[in-house]
Design an enzyme around this catalytic site. Structure first.
Site, PDB file in Angstrom:
ATOM      1  N   HIS A 193     -26.218  26.092  -8.462  1.00  0.00           N
ATOM      2  CA  HIS A 193     -27.620  26.153  -8.890  1.00  0.00           C
ATOM      3  C   HIS A 193     -27.973  27.525  -9.450  1.00  0.00           C
ATOM      4  O   HIS A 193     -28.767  27.644 -10.372  1.00  0.00           O
ATOM      5  CB  HIS A 193     -28.539  25.755  -7.731  1.00  0.00           C
ATOM      6  CG  HIS A 193     -28.500  24.289  -7.464  1.00  0.00           C
ATOM      7  ND1 HIS A 193     -27.835  23.746  -6.397  1.00  0.00           N
ATOM      8  CD2 HIS A 193     -28.989  23.252  -8.179  1.00  0.00           C
ATOM      9  CE1 HIS A 193     -27.941  22.434  -6.447  1.00  0.00           C
ATOM     10  NE2 HIS A 193     -28.640  22.101  -7.523  1.00  0.00           N
ATOM     11  N   ARG A 299     -37.059  20.716 -11.418  1.00  0.00           N
ATOM     12  CA  ARG A 299     -36.436  20.964 -10.107  1.00  0.00           C
ATOM     13  C   ARG A 299     -37.501  21.589  -9.198  1.00  0.00           C
ATOM     14  O   ARG A 299     -37.600  22.815  -9.061  1.00  0.00           O
ATOM     15  CB  ARG A 299     -35.247  21.917 -10.255  1.00  0.00           C
ATOM     16  CG  ARG A 299     -34.033  21.290 -10.930  1.00  0.00           C
ATOM     17  CD  ARG A 299     -32.864  22.261 -10.932  1.00  0.00           C
ATOM     18  NE  ARG A 299     -31.582  21.630 -11.192  1.00  0.00           N
ATOM     19  CZ  ARG A 299     -31.000  21.594 -12.388  1.00  0.00           C
ATOM     20  NH1 ARG A 299     -31.572  22.140 -13.433  1.00  0.00           N
ATOM     21  NH2 ARG A 299     -29.825  21.005 -12.531  1.00  0.00           N
ATOM     22  N   ARG A 335     -38.828  15.664 -10.221  1.00  0.00           N
ATOM     23  CA  ARG A 335     -37.891  15.301  -9.156  1.00  0.00           C
ATOM     24  C   ARG A 335     -38.413  15.817  -7.831  1.00  0.00           C
ATOM     25  O   ARG A 335     -38.858  16.970  -7.737  1.00  0.00           O
ATOM     26  CB  ARG A 335     -36.518  15.922  -9.451  1.00  0.00           C
ATOM     27  CG  ARG A 335     -35.521  15.626  -8.348  1.00  0.00           C
ATOM     28  CD  ARG A 335     -34.166  16.199  -8.634  1.00  0.00           C
ATOM     29  NE  ARG A 335     -34.102  17.632  -8.399  1.00  0.00           N
ATOM     30  CZ  ARG A 335     -32.981  18.347  -8.531  1.00  0.00           C
ATOM     31  NH1 ARG A 335     -31.870  17.748  -8.917  1.00  0.00           N
ATOM     32  NH2 ARG A 335     -32.978  19.632  -8.297  1.00  0.00           N
ATOM     33  N   GLU A 428     -26.280  10.632  -8.325  1.00  0.00           N
ATOM     34  CA  GLU A 428     -25.387  11.789  -8.227  1.00  0.00           C
ATOM     35  C   GLU A 428     -24.434  11.678  -7.039  1.00  0.00           C
ATOM     36  O   GLU A 428     -23.622  12.554  -6.800  1.00  0.00           O
ATOM     37  CB  GLU A 428     -26.193  13.088  -8.151  1.00  0.00           C
ATOM     38  CG  GLU A 428     -27.293  13.091  -7.110  1.00  0.00           C
ATOM     39  CD  GLU A 428     -28.193  14.323  -7.193  1.00  0.00           C
ATOM     40  OE1 GLU A 428     -27.819  15.301  -7.849  1.00  0.00           O
ATOM     41  OE2 GLU A 428     -29.267  14.296  -6.555  1.00  0.00           O
ATOM     42  N   ASN A 451     -23.717  17.170 -12.139  1.00  0.00           N
ATOM     43  CA  ASN A 451     -23.299  18.384 -11.419  1.00  0.00           C
ATOM     44  C   ASN A 451     -22.807  18.039 -10.012  1.00  0.00           C
ATOM     45  O   ASN A 451     -21.749  18.491  -9.574  1.00  0.00           O
ATOM     46  CB  ASN A 451     -24.461  19.379 -11.284  1.00  0.00           C
ATOM     47  CG  ASN A 451     -25.031  19.759 -12.628  1.00  0.00           C
ATOM     48  OD1 ASN A 451     -24.346  19.637 -13.631  1.00  0.00           O
ATOM     49  ND2 ASN A 451     -26.272  20.196 -12.650  1.00  0.00           N
ATOM     50  N   ASP A 452     -23.604  17.235  -9.316  1.00  0.00           N
ATOM     51  CA  ASP A 452     -23.176  16.830  -7.976  1.00  0.00           C
ATOM     52  C   ASP A 452     -22.139  15.722  -8.042  1.00  0.00           C
ATOM     53  O   ASP A 452     -21.177  15.715  -7.267  1.00  0.00           O
ATOM     54  CB  ASP A 452     -24.387  16.360  -7.155  1.00  0.00           C
ATOM     55  CG  ASP A 452     -25.101  17.537  -6.534  1.00  0.00           C
ATOM     56  OD1 ASP A 452     -24.416  18.381  -5.923  1.00  0.00           O
ATOM     57  OD2 ASP A 452     -26.326  17.642  -6.682  1.00  0.00           O
ATOM     58  N   ARG A 462     -18.853  22.609  -6.254  1.00  0.00           N
ATOM     59  CA  ARG A 462     -19.386  23.158  -7.508  1.00  0.00           C
ATOM     60  C   ARG A 462     -19.642  24.659  -7.427  1.00  0.00           C
ATOM     61  O   ARG A 462     -19.842  25.315  -8.431  1.00  0.00           O
ATOM     62  CB  ARG A 462     -20.667  22.402  -7.914  1.00  0.00           C
ATOM     63  CG  ARG A 462     -21.803  22.525  -6.938  1.00  0.00           C
ATOM     64  CD  ARG A 462     -22.910  21.509  -7.211  1.00  0.00           C
ATOM     65  NE  ARG A 462     -23.906  21.998  -8.146  1.00  0.00           N
ATOM     66  CZ  ARG A 462     -25.060  21.402  -8.386  1.00  0.00           C
ATOM     67  NH1 ARG A 462     -25.363  20.254  -7.784  1.00  0.00           N
ATOM     68  NH2 ARG A 462     -25.912  21.900  -9.231  1.00  0.00           N
ATOM     69  N   CYS A 499     -28.849  14.346 -16.807  1.00  0.00           N
ATOM     70  CA  CYS A 499     -29.534  15.638 -16.702  1.00  0.00           C
ATOM     71  C   CYS A 499     -28.644  16.709 -16.080  1.00  0.00           C
ATOM     72  O   CYS A 499     -29.081  17.833 -15.878  1.00  0.00           O
ATOM     73  CB  CYS A 499     -30.845  15.507 -15.931  1.00  0.00           C
ATOM     74  SG  CYS A 499     -30.640  14.981 -14.238  1.00  0.00           S
TER      75      CYS A 499
END
Ligand code: PEP
Ligand code: MG
Length: 583
Positions: A193, A299, A335, A428, A451-452, A462, A499
């Site tokens: 992140h 976010r 989100r 995710e 990403n996840d 990650r 995303c």
């Protein structure tokens, strides 16, 4: 001036930057010696007294709270308090600050090391045991030095942040972003992140650098080349002159920005939406400037950064309202807070977890802490009246979990008499995405959080630069999952975006259009680049060309095929764009 030194690491966010070395959060690592100016001596001594008092209160409180039935013996807590009041300890720290002019952390460490040596060389077991008490007290004091006071810290000149532990989002959010020219860190992957934040603010990052403390001193001039993964400590004039000449052509970027403040269509007329991912309300200014067709991901957990307590419903309302107001008529996907993993607010009492990314995170927390869930949902619903928005739920694993979350949101909306917005899932977690079909009747839209998803599918953290080689968005097996996901959504007439950072890499644009993606959500500054690529590609031709990915088996073959695909369908369009490739 000392000689130039070069260090190497993994480029995590591309670009280059230069500034004075500034060490962040040194408390968790043995640090290098830092000196202070004569006029700061008084302040440093005052700070020492403040943190001593704070530590004493904290140990006293522990004694009271425990009421005698403690895991820490009251007699030990007494010893800690005695150390803090010991005239020899206090006197030596004050003397080190005022005569040697070392900063408070350095002085505390030096003095405590001296005490420890003396304890250990003494013959008695009692004194030997006092060394660990000294370490405890010293670390406690130092932890206060780096405690976030909730304010954004500013710098006079440009700095390179040096993070001697995992790089976290608050390392960026606690400081004036405009002054951070680059980050060097010992660990952190490309889609951590913190790296995502750095990328959206164009701050280059190099990770996995070793021997930092031995090679860099606070204040040293440092040049970071995060294209090549090289750090120049005290760079020579020759190196400096080489870098001063390079850089992205501002004029090309500005022309592209001006061109793409409008929707984009493929050469055969298919509209593709390119939305922005944002973290803070002010990011929308940039998203608008770069031509976002809307906001595909807010976010919201970043609202919690630098805060001492959970924001009230009113404060949250004000935050979401500010965002929606700036987004205007366009669509905005909010989100719900993704707390946990590497985003743990200071005030949040998280249990220590062995594996936080697999633990209590996002919707898993909200389903247990309905008070927090209700506050956020109520604030969003109230702020959203009259706006075009939807709510997205992160980290959903099972359909059951989603139904429970959805029912709760509907209940909150009914309770306050506000219509329910469109509700969707951020896919995710592998279990959810592999069972996407069963979610179709129950959701209004879907987004894929690559990403996840990549980290969970490949069992490659990650945040860990060491296993970055396994964290690959164009791995054949992963691409087949993405293809099936897009197909599942398209077959069901379901709106689907990606995303995760994968969608923001211009090298993946043709591929994703070919797989049928019609909605990208990316960091603002890549929007014009991605739109320019889309405008040069035919939807039908991209679809035809990607229909053969099943035949590609190895990672290398897929990477090679992707290069050929881009060249064949785009000619030299990519070469003419000011692209830095990150993920
Ligand atoms: C993702 O996982 O791809 C995502 C968009 O969420 P985050 O990066 O905030 O975890
Ligand atoms: Mg995620």
């Amino acid at each position: 001036m000392r000689k130039e030194i070069r260090l190497n690491g993994l480029p995590v966010v591309s670009g280059w930057g230069m500034g004075a070395a500034y060490f962040v959060g040194r408390a968790v690592q043995p640090s290098s010696t830092v000196t202070i100016a004569r006029q700061d001596v008084g302040d440093e001594i005052m700070r020492f007294n403040e943190i001593r008092e704070k530590a004493k209160k904290s140990y006293h409180q522990l004694t009271v709270d425990n009421g005698g039935s403690s895991t820490i013996d009251a007699s030990i807590l007494n010893i800690y308090q005695h150390i803090l009041d010991d005239p020899a300890f206090i006197g030596q720290v004050v003397e080190t600050i005022s005569t040697k002019m070392y900063d408070l952390e350095t002085s505390i460490r030096m003095v405590s090391e001296d005490f420890i040596k003396r304890f250990e060389s003494s013959g008695t077991a009692y004194f030997k045991e006092r060394s660990s008490d000294m370490v405890e007290v010293c670390e406690k004091l130092i932890s206060y030095l780096y405690e976030d006071d909730g304010r954004t810290k500013t710098f006079i000149g440009p700095v390179v942040l040096i993070v001697l532990r995992s790089f976290t989002p608050s390392d960026i959010l606690s400081y004036d972003k405009a002054k951070i020219k680059a980050v060097i860190t010992t660990s952190g992957g490309k889609t951590s992140h913190a790296a995502i934040l750095a990328r959206s603010y164009s701050i280059p990052v190099i990770s996995g650098v070793v021997n930092i403390s031995d090679s860099i001193r606070p204040g040293d001039p440092v040049l970071v080349d995060a294209e090549k993964g090289v750090v120049y400590v005290r760079p020579t004039v020759t190196v400096l002159s080489r870098y001063k000449k390079t850089g992205i052509d501002e004029e090309v970027v500005n022309n592209l920005k001006a061109k793409w403040r409008r929707p984009v269509y493929t050469t055969d007329g298919v509209q593709i939406e390119v939305l922005a991912n944002i973290s803070l309300p002010d990011d929308i200014v940039e998203a608008n400037d770069y031509g976002a067709d809307g906001i595909g991901l807010v976010r919201t957990e970043y609202l919690l950064s630098n805060r001492k307590e959970m924001p009230s419903e009113d404060l949250q309302y004000e935050y979401y309202h500010r965002i929606l107001d700036k987004v205007g008529k366009r669509h905005c996907v909010i989100r719900l807070m993704d707390i946990g993993g590497d985003k743990i607010p200071q005030f949040f009492d998280m249990p220590a977890e062995f594996n936080p990314f697999m633990g209590w995170r996002a919707i898993r927390i909200f389903l247990e802490r309905k008070d927090l869930f209700e506050t956020q949902v109520a604030a969003i619903l109230k702020a959203g009246v009259g706006y075009n928005y939807s709510i997205m739920v992160p980290m959903v694993t099972t359909l059951q979990e989603w139904l429970e979350a959805k029912t709760f949101i509907v209940q909150v909306a009914r309770k306050i008499g506000i219509p329910v917005p469109r509700l969707g899932v951020l896919f995710e977690v592998p279990l959810a995405i592999l069972e996407m079909n069963t979610f179709m009747r129950e959701i209004d839209f879907a987004s894929v959080g690559t990403n996840d998803l990549i980290q969970y599918l490949s069992a490659a953290d990650r945040n860990n630069a060491k296993v970055n080689y396994l964290y690959n968005p164009v791995e054949p097996a992963f691409l087949r999952i993405i293809r099936n996901t897009i197909k599942c959504a398209n077959d069901n007439g379901m709106s689907l975006s990606i995303c995760g950072e994968m969608a923001g890499n211009p090298m993946h644009t043709v591929l994703l259009v070919g797989l049928g993606l019609k909605r990208f959500s990316v960091i603002p500054r890549n929007i014009p680049l991605i739109k320019e690529i889309i405008a040069n590609v035919s939807y039908a031709e991209a679809a035809e060309s990607t229909s053969h990915i099943d035949a590609i088996e190895s990672t290398e073959d897929m990477a090679h095929w992707l290069k050929t695909l881009n060249r064949r369908l785009l000619g030299n369009v990519l070469q003419q764009l000011p692209i830095s490739v990150d993920v």
